[in-house]
Design an enzyme around this catalytic site. Sequence first.
Site, PDB file in Angstrom:
ATOM      1  N   CYS A   2     -12.230   7.359   0.423  1.00 35.25           N
ATOM      2  CA  CYS A   2     -13.114   8.511   0.455  1.00 35.25           C
ATOM      3  C   CYS A   2     -14.437   8.028   1.021  1.00 35.25           C
ATOM      4  O   CYS A   2     -14.639   6.829   1.188  1.00 35.25           O
ATOM      5  CB  CYS A   2     -13.366   9.048  -0.945  1.00 35.25           C
ATOM      6  SG  CYS A   2     -11.863   9.504  -1.791  1.00 35.25           S
ATOM      7  N   ARG A  27     -12.829   8.710   6.810  1.00 34.21           N
ATOM      8  CA  ARG A  27     -12.382   8.042   5.579  1.00 34.21           C
ATOM      9  C   ARG A  27     -11.581   8.986   4.683  1.00 34.21           C
ATOM     10  O   ARG A  27     -11.029   8.563   3.677  1.00 34.21           O
ATOM     11  CB  ARG A  27     -13.603   7.532   4.804  1.00 34.21           C
ATOM     12  CG  ARG A  27     -14.427   6.525   5.562  1.00 34.21           C
ATOM     13  CD  ARG A  27     -15.636   6.128   4.762  1.00 34.21           C
ATOM     14  NE  ARG A  27     -15.273   5.337   3.622  1.00 34.21           N
ATOM     15  CZ  ARG A  27     -15.304   4.007   3.581  1.00 34.21           C
ATOM     16  NH1 ARG A  27     -15.695   3.331   4.639  1.00 34.21           N
ATOM     17  NH2 ARG A  27     -14.965   3.364   2.503  1.00 34.21           N
ATOM     18  N   TRP A  71     -10.198  11.978   0.036  1.00 32.92           N
ATOM     19  CA  TRP A  71      -8.801  11.778   0.417  1.00 32.92           C
ATOM     20  C   TRP A  71      -8.073  11.629  -0.899  1.00 32.92           C
ATOM     21  O   TRP A  71      -8.192  10.604  -1.566  1.00 32.92           O
ATOM     22  CB  TRP A  71      -8.687  10.517   1.274  1.00 32.92           C
ATOM     23  CG  TRP A  71      -7.440  10.483   2.071  1.00 32.92           C
ATOM     24  CD1 TRP A  71      -6.506   9.497   2.083  1.00 32.92           C
ATOM     25  CD2 TRP A  71      -6.992  11.466   2.999  1.00 32.92           C
ATOM     26  NE1 TRP A  71      -5.510   9.822   2.947  1.00 32.92           N
ATOM     27  CE2 TRP A  71      -5.775  11.023   3.516  1.00 32.92           C
ATOM     28  CE3 TRP A  71      -7.495  12.710   3.419  1.00 32.92           C
ATOM     29  CZ2 TRP A  71      -5.053  11.764   4.451  1.00 32.92           C
ATOM     30  CZ3 TRP A  71      -6.775  13.442   4.344  1.00 32.92           C
ATOM     31  CH2 TRP A  71      -5.575  12.954   4.851  1.00 32.92           C
ATOM     32  N   ASN A  97     -15.988   6.523  -4.873  1.00 32.47           N
ATOM     33  CA  ASN A  97     -14.901   6.019  -4.032  1.00 32.47           C
ATOM     34  C   ASN A  97     -14.291   4.840  -4.768  1.00 32.47           C
ATOM     35  O   ASN A  97     -15.022   3.942  -5.185  1.00 32.47           O
ATOM     36  CB  ASN A  97     -15.471   5.586  -2.671  1.00 32.47           C
ATOM     37  CG  ASN A  97     -14.418   4.953  -1.785  1.00 32.47           C
ATOM     38  OD1 ASN A  97     -13.242   5.270  -1.889  1.00 32.47           O
ATOM     39  ND2 ASN A  97     -14.852   4.046  -0.928  1.00 32.47           N
ATOM     40  N   GLY A  98     -12.977   4.849  -4.924  1.00 31.76           N
ATOM     41  CA  GLY A  98     -12.315   3.759  -5.628  1.00 31.76           C
ATOM     42  C   GLY A  98     -11.287   4.327  -6.589  1.00 31.76           C
ATOM     43  O   GLY A  98     -10.958   5.517  -6.541  1.00 31.76           O
ATOM     44  N   GLU A 452       3.107  -2.305  18.034  1.00 29.76           N
ATOM     45  CA  GLU A 452       1.841  -1.578  18.046  1.00 29.76           C
ATOM     46  C   GLU A 452       1.976  -0.266  18.836  1.00 29.76           C
ATOM     47  O   GLU A 452       1.448   0.772  18.424  1.00 29.76           O
ATOM     48  CB  GLU A 452       0.735  -2.472  18.632  1.00 29.76           C
ATOM     49  CG  GLU A 452      -0.608  -1.815  18.825  1.00 29.76           C
ATOM     50  CD  GLU A 452      -1.217  -1.228  17.550  1.00 29.76           C
ATOM     51  OE1 GLU A 452      -0.735  -1.517  16.444  1.00 29.76           O
ATOM     52  OE2 GLU A 452      -2.175  -0.447  17.682  1.00 29.76           O
ATOM     53  N   LYS A 456       1.251   3.379  17.205  1.00 28.28           N
ATOM     54  CA  LYS A 456       0.328   4.374  17.772  1.00 28.28           C
ATOM     55  C   LYS A 456       1.066   5.687  18.012  1.00 28.28           C
ATOM     56  O   LYS A 456       0.552   6.756  17.731  1.00 28.28           O
ATOM     57  CB  LYS A 456      -0.249   3.873  19.115  1.00 28.28           C
ATOM     58  CG  LYS A 456      -1.337   2.847  18.997  1.00 28.28           C
ATOM     59  CD  LYS A 456      -2.664   3.430  18.613  1.00 28.28           C
ATOM     60  CE  LYS A 456      -3.320   2.886  17.428  1.00 28.28           C
ATOM     61  NZ  LYS A 456      -3.070   1.781  16.669  1.00 28.28           N
ATOM     62  N   GLU A 459       1.810   7.442  14.634  1.00 26.10           N
ATOM     63  CA  GLU A 459       0.682   7.893  13.819  1.00 26.10           C
ATOM     64  C   GLU A 459      -0.084   9.052  14.426  1.00 26.10           C
ATOM     65  O   GLU A 459      -0.624   9.864  13.687  1.00 26.10           O
ATOM     66  CB  GLU A 459      -0.257   6.736  13.441  1.00 26.10           C
ATOM     67  CG  GLU A 459      -1.208   6.275  14.507  1.00 26.10           C
ATOM     68  CD  GLU A 459      -2.239   5.279  13.961  1.00 26.10           C
ATOM     69  OE1 GLU A 459      -2.439   4.254  14.607  1.00 26.10           O
ATOM     70  OE2 GLU A 459      -2.850   5.550  12.912  1.00 26.10           O
ATOM     71  N   HIS A 475      21.762  -4.965  17.150  1.00 24.97           N
ATOM     72  CA  HIS A 475      22.262  -5.310  15.816  1.00 24.97           C
ATOM     73  C   HIS A 475      22.152  -4.136  14.855  1.00 24.97           C
ATOM     74  O   HIS A 475      21.850  -4.319  13.682  1.00 24.97           O
ATOM     75  CB  HIS A 475      21.505  -6.523  15.265  1.00 24.97           C
ATOM     76  CG  HIS A 475      21.725  -7.767  16.080  1.00 24.97           C
ATOM     77  ND1 HIS A 475      22.915  -8.447  16.091  1.00 24.97           N
ATOM     78  CD2 HIS A 475      20.910  -8.419  16.944  1.00 24.97           C
ATOM     79  CE1 HIS A 475      22.821  -9.487  16.920  1.00 24.97           C
ATOM     80  NE2 HIS A 475      21.614  -9.480  17.461  1.00 24.97           N
ATOM     81  N   LYS A 574      -9.034   6.215   7.743  1.00 31.49           N
ATOM     82  CA  LYS A 574      -9.290   4.988   8.498  1.00 31.49           C
ATOM     83  C   LYS A 574      -9.406   3.753   7.625  1.00 31.49           C
ATOM     84  O   LYS A 574      -8.929   2.690   7.983  1.00 31.49           O
ATOM     85  CB  LYS A 574     -10.554   5.160   9.332  1.00 31.49           C
ATOM     86  CG  LYS A 574     -10.691   4.020  10.337  1.00 31.49           C
ATOM     87  CD  LYS A 574     -11.488   4.421  11.527  1.00 31.49           C
ATOM     88  CE  LYS A 574     -11.527   3.334  12.566  1.00 31.49           C
ATOM     89  NZ  LYS A 574     -10.242   3.160  13.270  1.00 31.49           N
TER      90      LYS A 574
HETATM   91  C1  F6R Z   1      -3.579   2.124  12.941  1.00 27.55           C
HETATM   92  C2  F6R Z   1      -4.648   1.612  12.102  1.00 27.55           C
HETATM   93  C3  F6R Z   1      -4.277   0.953  10.824  1.00 27.55           C
HETATM   94  C4  F6R Z   1      -5.266  -0.190  10.508  1.00 27.55           C
HETATM   95  C5  F6R Z   1      -4.978  -0.744   9.114  1.00 27.55           C
HETATM   96  C6  F6R Z   1      -5.864  -1.934   8.794  1.00 27.55           C
HETATM   97  O1  F6R Z   1      -4.086   2.655  14.120  1.00 27.55           O
HETATM   98  O2  F6R Z   1      -5.797   1.752  12.404  1.00 27.55           O
HETATM   99  O3  F6R Z   1      -2.962   0.493  10.836  1.00 27.55           O
HETATM  100  O4  F6R Z   1      -5.122  -1.178  11.465  1.00 27.55           O
HETATM  101  O5  F6R Z   1      -5.194   0.268   8.163  1.00 27.55           O
HETATM  102  O6  F6R Z   1      -7.204  -1.583   8.866  1.00 27.55           O
HETATM  103  P1  F6R Z   1      -8.350  -2.669   9.048  1.00 27.55           P
HETATM  104  O7  F6R Z   1      -8.174  -3.282  10.392  1.00 27.55           O
HETATM  105  O8  F6R Z   1      -9.625  -1.928   8.903  1.00 27.55           O
HETATM  106  O9  F6R Z   1      -8.130  -3.683   7.965  1.00 27.55           O
END
Ligand code: F6R
Length: 579
Positions: A2, A27, A71, A97-98, A452, A456, A459, A475, A574
């Site tokens: 949050c 967030r 969130w 937050n927490g 990756e 992307k 997500e 496999h 994020k």
């Molecule tokens: C995907 C993405 C997440 C972050 C993950 C780790 O696009 O952004 O998979 O990479 O939550 O976040 P950080 O790098 O902030 O530890």
Amino acid sequence: MCGIVGYIGRRDATPVLIQGLKRLEYRGYDSFGIATVGSELEVYKRTGSISDGEAEAAHLRGSTGIGHTRWAGYGEPTVVNAHPQIDCEGKIAIVHNGTIENYSDLRRHLEEQGHTFRSETDTEAIVHLIEERYDGDLLSAVNATLPLLQGSYAFLAIMEDAERIIAARNKSPIVLGVGDAEFFAASDLMPLLDYTERVIYLEDGDVADITPGRLDIYHGGQRVERPIELVDWCVEDTRKGGFDHYMLKEIFEQPQSFYETIRAGIDEDVRQMLMDADEITLVACGTSYHTTLIFKYLAETFCNVPVRAEMGSEFKYFTAPLNNLVIAVSQSGETTDTIAALNMAKARNCPTLAITNVQGSTLTRVADKTLLMRAGPEVSVAATKSYTAQLAALMQIINLRCEGAFDDVLSHAHLAIGDVLLHNLEDAVALCSRADHAFFMGRGPFYPVAMEGALKMKEISYVHAEGYAAGELKHGPFALLTPETPVVAICTPGPIYNVMVSNVKEVKARKAPVIALGVDGDKELAEIADIFIPIPDTHLLVQVLTASLVLQLLAYHTACALGRDIDRPRNLAKSVTVE
Ligand code: F6R
């Protein structure tokens, strides 16, 4: 997951709080709320995103206030569960937050004492505890409450009739902005950039008593000094700058984020630490984990150093001996699992290094040393430019261990990155946006690049995508190949080329359409693949970057074609500050 903000000073608090919450939306964005104090406490809460327009109706009075964008953790995203949470009398409000782990016990106890809970949130327990302990002084009541809380918290508390904010931090971040007879508080730097470049990072266990003209910080009951630091991000970096989405802007900023990170170099003491390591363990989550996997392939190939790359969330389940350098990689520097893994490494007396984009973040406080990436603020939930900056930092480590063998490659890599930004991906996008499932495959360092690319894709476009080592597809996953299942294959020259081409042919034989990434002028590949996407014929280190960028763009344009919420994909936030 949050965001919290606070303001105290001479301005009308409401617009400052609303603006701050908009900056923190990445967030969490399922509900929001603010509270201010003038002569009395006023509260405004809504479900949905703060950018949906409802915030404009908030006209609370007072120049002291707190706000929250949520969130949902404990309790559904409803108005009642949105923060601020208030005490029984409606005099004290907090945003948090927490996660309070002993919430159920606290709630039971408080209800026995006659407190009435309105929400299902763990946060509400904190405000009732403060109320229970209030005896004329909010700071004392907060201090008496903290020992009862188990778990993580960053919270701000206000009370009617008082121009005062009490802030407390344990395992969740709070940064204070220092203005002229005014203070700001927030989960991260973003809301502060509009007003000040002078910031103070609270440490775990700190409690701050903030009034318009004075800030006192306490730790373990003692008054402490925390340094004012200058932030080198500016507010322009947080704007969309004419792009449709932050994600596209941030994709386009990658030549710069890579270049700036290379240019910043590595400090002498960090160099020494890196040179002294006999083996390297990296911990990270999500996209950051993928950069550590790429590093493993490249570092073991080029510098012959043994590398372990582990997911932060799984690290605690591995009991293998750990006695060498541990590097935590995290854009935000706030990811709980990554921080926990680094703490474990510290407990085992390993030297620790943080690679992160956020100066002053928790990870920088835990690690012995920090190597700062220079991506600038990343707003879109999907990591793009921070990924490239992480690779820049990690490739510098390889270069260092190889005595500068890649100086030239790294100092020109940003040019090749720039070259792929305007690729026309129309056909590939049309194919992916019609698909329910897709596979991404690669070998060697291009295997994590494929992972990756798939991450992307899923997500932000919600097309189910899996990244596979090309040799593994047969496999089991082959059973899923159909003419409607695109397979994205990364086929760059070198030892992996011939076998990748064979893998492409195997996939084609199962009638799955292939989107192949290969170097410019590769006629063989262009003929076999249904769609061929050229990347510049460059050094392996650079191909990793250009291939990644193309896959980011493919995900982005597919998500646009499907009308997705690009910068705020569903169910994601994020900064992941829970286990
Ligand atoms: C995907 C993405 C997440 C972050 C993950 C780790 O696009 O952004 O998979 O990479 O939550 O976040 P950080 O790098 O902030 O530890």
